[in-house]
Design an enzyme around this catalytic site. Structure first.
Site, mmCIF file in Angstrom:
data_model
loop_
_atom_site.group_PDB
_atom_site.id
_atom_site.type_symbol
_atom_site.label_atom_id
_atom_site.label_comp_id
_atom_site.label_asym_id
_atom_site.label_seq_id
_atom_site.Cartn_x
_atom_site.Cartn_y
_atom_site.Cartn_z
ATOM 1 N N LYS A 23 0.843 -1.199 0.000
ATOM 2 C CA LYS A 23 0.000 0.000 0.000
ATOM 3 C C LYS A 23 0.875 1.245 0.000
ATOM 4 C CE LYS A 23 -3.767 -0.456 2.481
ATOM 5 N NZ LYS A 23 -4.382 -0.716 3.799
ATOM 6 N N ARG A 93 -3.194 3.282 8.640
ATOM 7 C CA ARG A 93 -3.556 2.125 7.816
ATOM 8 C C ARG A 93 -2.460 1.074 7.806
ATOM 9 N NH1 ARG A 93 -4.823 4.566 2.000
ATOM 10 N NH2 ARG A 93 -6.065 2.651 1.874
ATOM 11 N N GLY A 102 -7.998 -6.728 4.128
ATOM 12 C CA GLY A 102 -8.846 -6.717 5.308
ATOM 13 C C GLY A 102 -8.359 -7.567 6.470
ATOM 14 N N MET A 104 -5.696 -7.093 8.332
ATOM 15 C CA MET A 104 -5.184 -6.302 9.442
ATOM 16 C C MET A 104 -6.026 -5.046 9.585
ATOM 17 S SD MET A 104 -1.212 -6.938 8.932
ATOM 18 C CE MET A 104 -1.470 -6.571 7.231
ATOM 19 N N ARG A 337 -3.632 -1.621 -6.261
ATOM 20 C CA ARG A 337 -2.843 -2.855 -6.148
ATOM 21 C C ARG A 337 -3.258 -3.779 -7.281
ATOM 22 N NH1 ARG A 337 -6.076 -4.546 -0.759
ATOM 23 N NH2 ARG A 337 -8.085 -4.816 -1.717
ATOM 24 N N HIS A 453 -15.633 -8.231 1.731
ATOM 25 C CA HIS A 453 -14.572 -9.154 2.125
ATOM 26 C C HIS A 453 -14.839 -10.583 1.673
ATOM 27 C CE1 HIS A 453 -11.694 -6.770 4.096
ATOM 28 N NE2 HIS A 453 -12.549 -6.240 4.960
ATOM 29 N N SER A 771 10.736 -44.343 -13.799
ATOM 30 C CA SER A 771 9.616 -43.491 -13.439
ATOM 31 C C SER A 771 9.589 -43.410 -11.920
ATOM 32 C CB SER A 771 8.326 -44.101 -13.970
ATOM 33 O OG SER A 771 7.222 -43.379 -13.490
ATOM 34 N N CYS A 839 5.683 -39.965 -11.690
ATOM 35 C CA CYS A 839 4.254 -40.179 -11.785
ATOM 36 C C CYS A 839 3.693 -40.060 -10.374
ATOM 37 C CB CYS A 839 3.947 -41.538 -12.400
ATOM 38 S SG CYS A 839 4.630 -42.913 -11.488
ATOM 39 N N TYR A 859 9.904 -36.013 -18.175
ATOM 40 C CA TYR A 859 8.452 -35.824 -18.174
ATOM 41 C C TYR A 859 7.881 -35.848 -16.766
ATOM 42 C CZ TYR A 859 7.914 -40.856 -17.289
ATOM 43 O OH TYR A 859 7.955 -42.099 -16.723
#
Ligand code: ADP
Ligand code: MG
Ligand code: MG
Length: 893
Positions: A23, A93, A102, A104, A337, A453, A771, A839, A859
């Site tokens: 911010k 803030r 929201g 904090m 933001r 929110h 594999s 895998c 892969y």
């Protein structure tokens, strides 16, 4: 030495997020480029860290810097902090490095006391406004600094409104607000043992300390955990001159996104409230108006706002979420933001930004949150099954979910933990509900808009959410919803469609999602970039088809045990297992052969031209038999002495004996995998025969078949040597029988026993591919049995931060990964052409995919629905890896 801990908005820029928070850095950036931002300064995250480290004592010298910065604000505004004439009011803030909407605290209108509020009333000629500000300050300050719960203030406010006979806050009279501030003061004394502090410097210091402290409030901690935000970042504090959206009807406050955060469509999207202060919009106190109405109500402001919004988007090269306030017709910007968005919107925005020439393809790819794609690919409701539409609210976060109604976050968490699917239903959600939102399948609120929110948090998590559904009445105490003369209570089922805002009674089946054109584009770009191949874990022709539609380049794991469990096969499989002699077993296997062959034919057909890796039978045999307790129960139920029950009794007794004889103390480490193939060679023979016969038949039909036979659970090279020779001999026989035909096939192994990884150089000569079966490899490397770990201690480990992730979801690169790395290099040292991959679940996890790229695997193989995600993550992995490589070459050169 006195470190600089306070930066004016004129001193910072967007690059200083770590020090100034998101911010603060963006407020400075907007100031720098000349946008109308109220003046102010930022106290650094370092100061916050110091404060938290030193038992909540502000670092030395900081108050002097703050006092100087305040004096500077006074000089530049011509106002006086705490003065009766022309008082300076500020907001205090929070603003963390990574946006945590929201989570904090923020306090507005600081600097008011019994004196200056009078001054403000006189100066503006608007006592109603002055005391509205004062009561807001008292409530926020009381809550944030002294921990007085909102409900105490809300109750007094509610009473006041009833007495005045009004519904809305804006209708309360000046006298009403004056009275309320008096009542609030008594509330302070009752609940905090002190009055509201009249000394404005004390107000400021306490507020700053409380905002620093809010870094460690429970909801912020939960939010950080979910979003993997480091606990040691700390928050900055921004002190900023107030501008007022609550001065009258030419004032207001709102939030706009530069594009629609649910769909990604271009054009301003947002909402605002006339005559209100910031918190009112996000808290969902009133349901705000859509931003387009502002076009009619304040055309000049709207015009200016769109210009600024466009400019900010160009500047940041990303969709922005912007807070603004209008004071007497003049626009001020209070925050910008990168806007949170769901997967669908993220894709569209990223693709559009490339098309608009703002982003390169690679940057666009990097912006995609792989985890969100997962949700995108699963949801939507089956329209044909929508029977009982209850209500429609705002479509705040798309996706569909069905679950049982709960009315509070704690119950949501509890029920979800016991395995229930829940829908969290609240009048509005506050940041305190975050753990409930996390636990719920979806969220429904009766108040609040698209930027409330509930909506913001749900979108961030990719959860379906319907907001501002005003036609339902929620009675929290009775735990019920009233809608259309009906009543639904806790535990009843509800389906939400967050894409359309529909609330439907009962369970509506979810429909599989399809690939949108934007996703298609993004996937094409990913395929251009990535070097890792993406294969699928698919056990059936249907899975194979889905996998192929999602872009799989073959099957990396086809588990044959699932085929054995089909109703047609299971009895024969059981016969095979129960066989008393080899002949009997061979007979049963002969019956299975054509069926198994057919399975393979169908899969080969689906995967025409692509490799299919078939794993020979892996699980312990008792998994195919009924369990012993069940059999005992059946036996007991047969009843004594009935002659006609005798054959059944005999059958059950034999079965029970066999089941008991197959019982193993620890089946995971018992007779399974290649051990089965060695003890009962005829089982693997049958499977091999089925594979080759199926392959030949497909070849005859013009299908290109690339079978790869995979031997599971090898720990010693001798095992693989033996089994490989057997497969090869049989293959020669079958292919030879068919007049010496040729078929390209591979034989490889899973590396899932640590010993196999440690002796990979000895195993590689017998393997065309490795594999990594990372599920078993994780179990055996960590010594965790997955079911026991996940059911018992793993959550404790993660809660206590002994482990950062569940190692079955995110590969433990330090331990298990080390084994993989060793095995790959040892294997390739004796066989450079060795193909390697993983895998299992890790194959579809972004972090794990990044690891696979780093260690040079060929892969990854994952479940069909994760294929698109894996394609994108593989591209991101390459981009990151390639970046690191070139940085290193640059350094070396
Ligand atoms: P959050 O992170 O919860 O959005 P903010 O610090 O952004 O907290 O502030 C909460 C609300 O108060 C926002 O709507 C914001 O625009 C508004 N606000 C903050 N500072 C000021 C200010 N100086 N003047 C007017 N409104 C403000
Ligand atoms: Mg904000
Ligand atoms: Mg295994």
């Amino acid at each position: 030495m006195n470190q600089k801990q306070v930066y004016g908005f004129t001193e910072g820029n967007a690059g200083m997020k770590t020090l100034l928070g998101g911010k603060g850095a963006n407020l400075a950036e907007m100031t720098r480029v000349g946008l109308p931002v109220p003046k102010g300064f930022t106290i650094t995250t370092d100061a916050c860290k110091a404060y938290l480290h030193h038992e909540r004592n502000l670092p030395q010298g900081i108050m002097t810097q703050i006092t100087e910065a305040m004096a500077d604000l006074e000089a530049r505004t011509g106002q006086g902090f705490g003065e009766r004439e022309n008082p300076l009011l500020v907001s205090v803030r929070s603003g963390s490095v990574t946006s945590m909407p929201g989570m904090m605290d923020t306090i507005l209108n600081l600097g008011l006391n019994d004196e200056s509020v009078e001054g403000l009333a006189k100066l503006t000629g608007n006592p109603r406004f002055a005391y509205d500000c004062y009561r807001r300050l008292m409530q926020m300050f009381g809550n944030v600094v002294l921990g007085i719960e909102h409900i105490h203030f809300d109750r007094l406010l509610q009473q006041l409104k009833t007495e005045e006979g009004v519904m809305d806050d804006q209708e309360v009279s000046a006298d009403g607000w004056i009275r309320l501030t008096g009542l609030y003061n008594s509330c302070y004394i009752k609940h905090a043992n002190r009055p509201f502090p009249q000394n404005v410097h004390e107000q400021l210091q306490l507020a700053i300390e409380a905002v620093f402290g809010s870094w460690n409030n429970p909801r912020a901690i939960v939010y950080r955990k979910i979003n993997q935000i480091p606990d040691d970042q700390g928050t900055a504090v921004n002190v900023q001159c107030m501008v007022f959206g609550n001065k009258g009807n030419d004032c207001g406050t709102g939030v706009v996104f530069t594009r629609n955060p649910s769909t990604g469509e271009t054009g301003l999207y947002g909402e605002y409230l006339i005559n209100a202060q910031g918190e009112d919009v996000v808290a969902g106190i009133r349901t705000p108006q859509p931003i387009q109405t502002l076009h009619e109500e304040m055309p000049d402001v709207y015009e200016q706002l769109s210009r600024v919004a466009n400019g900010l988007e160009l500047h940041y090269k990303d969709m922005q979420d912007i807070e603004f306030t209008v004071e007497n017709g003049k626009l001020y910007l209070l925050q910008t933001r990168g806007g949170k968005r769901n997967a669908q919107a993220a894709l569209k925005i990223a693709v559009d930004l490339v098309t608009e020439g703002l982003l390169r393809k690679e940057d666009a790819l990097n912006r995609i949150e792989a985890a969100h794609l997962d949700q995108l690919l699963h949801r939507g409701i089956d329209e044909a099954a929508v029977k009982d539409l209850l209500a429609t609210g705002l479509p705040a976060s798309p996706g569909a979910a069905a679950g049982q109604i709960v009315f509070d976050a704690d119950t949501a968490e509890e029920w979800a933990r016991s395995g229930k699917q829940v829908i969290l239903v609240r009048p509005e959600t506050t940041p305190e509900d975050i753990h409930g939102v996390l636990a719920a399948e979806g969220i429904l609120t009766s108040r609040g808009g698209m930027t409330s929110h509930a909506a913001v948090v749900a979108r961030g998590m990719g959860k379906p959410c319907v907001c501002g559904c005003e036609s339902i009445r929620i009675q929290l105490e009775e735990k019920r919803i009233l809608v259309d003369g009906r009543s639904l209570t806790e535990g009843e089922w509800l389906t939400l469609d967050g894409g359309s805002g529909r609330v439907i009674a009962g369970i509506v089946p979810l429909r599989e999602a399809e690939i949108t054109p934007e996703l298609e584009r993004m996937l094409e770009w990913a395929d251009e970039v990535r070097t890792l191949k993406v294969l699928a874990n698919a056990d059936s022709p249907q899975d194979a088809r889905t996998a192929r539609e999602f872009g799989a380049e073959g099957i990396g794991l086809c588990r044959t045990e699932h085929m054995f469990l089909s109703p047609a096969k299971l009895p024969i499989v059981q016969k095979m297992i129960l066989a008393e002699s080899k002949e009997e077993r061979v007979q049963a296997l002969a019956q299975l052969l054509p069926m198994q062959q057919q399975d393979f034919e169908e899969i080969f057909e689906q995967m025409d031209g692509l490799p299919v890796t078939i794993r020979l039978l892996d699980p312990p045999l008792h998994e195919f038999l009924p369990n012993s307790a069940e059999l005992q129960k059946q036996l007991a139920q047969l009843g004594e002495g009935q002659a006609d029950a005798e054959p059944e009794r005999r059958r059950l007794t034999v079965l029970l004996q066999k089941v008991n004889s197959l019982h193993e103390a620890n089946p995971m480490l018992g007779q399974r995998g290649c051990r089965l193939g060695i003890v009962y060679p005829e089982i693997y023979d049958m499977q091999t025969e089925a594979i080759f016969k199926a392959a030949l038949k497909c070849v005859d039909a013009g299908i290109k078949v690339l079978p790869e036979i995979m031997i599971p659970l090898v720990g010693h090279d001798s095992e693989l040597k033996l089994l490989r020779e057997r497969v090869e001999a049989l293959a020669r026989e079958i292919l030879g029988e068919e007049k010496g035909r040729r078929l390209d096939y591979k034989i490889g192994t899973m590396i899932e026993v640590p010993r196999a990884a440690l002796t990979a150089h000895r195993i590689a000569p017998y393997a065309d591919f490795f594999s990594f079966g990372t599920n078993d490899l994780t179990q055996m490397t960590l010594g965790y049995s997955r079911d026991d770990a996940e059911g018992k201690f793993l959550t404790h480990y993660i809660d206590q931060k002994l482990l950062s992730h569940n190692p079955f979801q995110v590969l433990d690169t330090e331990g298990v990964g080390r084994l993989i790395e060793m095995a790959v290099s040892a294997g390739r040292s004796v066989k450079p052409s060795l193909k390697t991959g993983i895998c299992g679940e890790h194959g579809g996890d972004k972090e794990s995919i990044f690891f696979c790229q780093r260690v040079g695997l060929n892969y990854v193989s994952c479940s069909p629905y994760r294929i698109p995600l894996a394609r994108i993550a593989a591209a991101q992995a390459w981009i990151q890896w390639n970046g690191e490589q070139s940085r290193e070459t640059a350094k070396a050169g």
